[in-house]
Write an enzyme that holds these catalytic residues in place. Structure first.
Site, PDB file in Angstrom:
ATOM      1  N   ASP A 290     -24.576  33.919   1.991  1.00 36.41           N
ATOM      2  CA  ASP A 290     -23.152  33.703   1.724  1.00 36.41           C
ATOM      3  C   ASP A 290     -22.332  33.783   3.000  1.00 36.41           C
ATOM      4  O   ASP A 290     -21.252  33.206   3.093  1.00 36.41           O
ATOM      5  CB  ASP A 290     -22.642  34.725   0.707  1.00 36.41           C
ATOM      6  CG  ASP A 290     -23.159  34.351  -0.665  1.00 36.41           C
ATOM      7  OD1 ASP A 290     -24.302  34.714  -0.990  1.00 36.41           O
ATOM      8  OD2 ASP A 290     -22.433  33.635  -1.386  1.00 36.41           O
TER       9      ASP A 290
HETATM   10  O1  MRU Z   1     -22.566  35.369  -6.650  1.00 41.64           O
HETATM   11  P1  MRU Z   1     -23.178  34.015  -6.464  1.00 41.64           P
HETATM   12  O2  MRU Z   1     -24.021  33.598  -7.620  1.00 41.64           O
HETATM   13  O3  MRU Z   1     -22.190  32.977  -6.049  1.00 41.64           O
HETATM   14  O4  MRU Z   1     -24.155  34.255  -5.230  1.00 41.64           O
HETATM   15  C1  MRU Z   1     -24.897  33.212  -4.728  1.00 41.64           C
HETATM   16  C2  MRU Z   1     -25.846  33.655  -3.677  1.00 41.64           C
HETATM   17  O5  MRU Z   1     -25.890  34.789  -3.248  1.00 41.64           O
HETATM   18  C3  MRU Z   1     -26.645  32.587  -3.062  1.00 41.64           C
HETATM   19  O6  MRU Z   1     -27.908  33.035  -2.728  1.00 41.64           O
HETATM   20  C4  MRU Z   1     -25.891  32.097  -1.832  1.00 41.64           C
HETATM   21  O7  MRU Z   1     -24.568  31.786  -2.145  1.00 41.64           O
HETATM   22  C5  MRU Z   1     -26.526  30.924  -1.245  1.00 41.64           C
HETATM   23  S1  MRU Z   1     -26.182  29.499  -2.184  1.00 41.64           S
HETATM   24  C6  MRU Z   1     -26.983  28.196  -1.472  1.00 41.64           C
END
Ligand code: MRU
Length: 421
Positions: A290
């Site tokens: 992220d």
């Molecule tokens: O809370 P989320 O479901 O948005 O978290 C997503 C993740 O942690 C993913 O692994 C990350 O955003 C990478 S997406 C290609």
């Protein structure tokens, strides 16, 4: 065709997102007409994953402005349509509000900052003149995300295969992943799941070559040997179950060999496979990101840090796969990342399709739509701590996979700035 989290019609200028809270039992799209709609679906996690959040956020500007271009905007109260300078400031304020939807993933704020820069520096004198500039930015964002995912998927695949073969490993191997990083979290293909997809494509051609080598001796080609992917183990990813709901859904849909495990099974899985010569061992773990800060510390779904520690213990290569849009050079160290806290009910309750206890099938209403429900799984009154992400220190990360290749450390440090010169 791969799964589509985001449907953007470039001619009709309409935007719809797949409601990921209803997956895997129901497939429903939600129309996005305004920046506020995008803020809402991002915050509620109806769309999720760092690149997908950024794309929906930016496209929501377009659909909002398109209502102006269409003349449907007359009843709105947030823009001064009579004064372009006022309009520019008001649009910037709405973009600053959009970024507050979810704080940890950097892709949205990186993209919004670029659009704000575009709004400030434009030579346009009216909304009509500004609109095509933002339209081009949005279309490039989707297209580049897809192209870069394919590139980074192949780079990650090449790195893993080469690394294993250099070690003298030539058989089938398995990989681990957490959360969802596939088509549903991006414009398509995926980041960490893109690496898995590329590994699977490589393994399929490998199998074909082996089959060819079983021909009659006269036509027999030399039998290829080499490391190749066998399956991916996907973690359930508590508490929101992106692994069980989304990654598993995508892997089944794409027919990529895979097995679902709970987050607490990783250590036992690795040690069990290592002791069984007939089971392809885990040789790599690939996760998304992220936010990757300047020193390589990486914010990703809660559970990633402990996964990295387990991999270190077993000598398994740990890779972070993300496009360069996920890199935040302005933040020097992982301690400075703001980790989003989610509401306690996301941990206290489990939601999903209602299952008939006799048939084990999802219950449908009279129209054939899956019925969803919520089940409480925690003692009422218990205090809850629910961080959505954790931060993996860079010393646990063997490589960062981007569209430009795989960056590894020199003297224990990543040089991510080199990616942007
Ligand atoms: O809370 P989320 O479901 O948005 O978290 C997503 C993740 O942690 C993913 O692994 C990350 O955003 C990478 S997406 C290609």
């Amino acid at each position: 065709m791969s799964l589509e989290a985001i449907r953007f019609d470039r001619n009709a200028r309409s935007l719809n997102i797949l409601d990921q809270l209803l997956l895997p039992y129901a497939t429903e799209y939600i129309p996005i007409n305004t920046i506020a709609d995008a803020h809402n679906v991002i915050k509620k996690m109806q769309v999720r994953g760092a690149p997908a959040i950024a794309i929906v956020g930016i496209l929501s500007i377009l659909v909002e402005l398109d209502h102006y271009v269409d003349g449907k905007f007359k009843d709105q109260s947030f823009y001064d349509l009579g004064d372009f300078a006022n309009f520019q400031n008001q649009l910037i304020q709405r973009l600053e509000y959009l970024v507050t939807s979810r704080p940890t993933a950097v892709n949205l704020s990186n993209a919004v900052n670029e659009v704000i820069e575009l709004i400030k520096s434009t030579k346009a004198k009216s909304i009509d003149e500004l609109y095509p500039e933002i339209f081009k930015y949005g279309c490039d964002l989707i297209d580049d995300d897809y192209t870069n995912n394919v590139k980074l998927g192949d780079h990650g695949k090449d790195w893993i295969i080469k690394h294993l073969e250099n070690e003298g490993f030539n058989g089938k191997f398995s990989v681990l992943t957490i959360c969802n990083t596939g088509s549903l979290a991006t414009s398509g293909y995926g980041t960490a799941l893109g690496v898995v997809r590329s590994l699977w494509n490589h393994a399929k051609s490998f199998t074909t070559s082996n089959e060819e080598s079983n021909q009659e001796p006269a036509t027999k080609k030399s039998k290829p040997s080499g490391a190749h992917f066998s399956k991916v183990y996907t973690l359930e990813t508590r508490p929101y179950n992106q692994g069980a709901r989304l990654t598993a859904y995508e892997l089944v849909y794409e027919q990529i060999p895979s097995t679902l495990i709970t987050d607490s099974m990783v250590t036992y899985l690795i040690s069990s496979l290592a002791k069984n010569p007939d089971s392809p061992p885990i040789k790599a773990c690939v996760v998304g990101a992220d936010r990757i800060v300047k020193n390589g510390d990486t914010a990703n779904k809660i559970g990633t840090y402990q996964l990295a520690l387990i991999c270190k213990q077993f000598g398994i290569k740990f890779l972070v796969a993300a496009p360069k849009t996920t890199i935040d050079l302005k933040t020097p160290h992982g301690d400075q990342i703001i980790v989003e806290q989610r509401p306690s009910n996301e941990l206290q309750n489990v939601s999903g399709g209602v299952i008939d206890i006799q048939t084990n099938e999802v219950v449908k209403d009279s129209k054939g739509h899956a019925i969803s429900g919520k089940v409480g799984v925690a003692a009422p009154g218990i205090e809850v701590w629910n961080p959505s992400f954790d931060v993996t220190p860079h010393d646990l990360i063997d490589g960062i996979v981007t569209e430009d290749g795989v960056i590894t450390k020199k003297d224990g440090e990543f040089d991510l700035e080199a990616l942007f010169v």
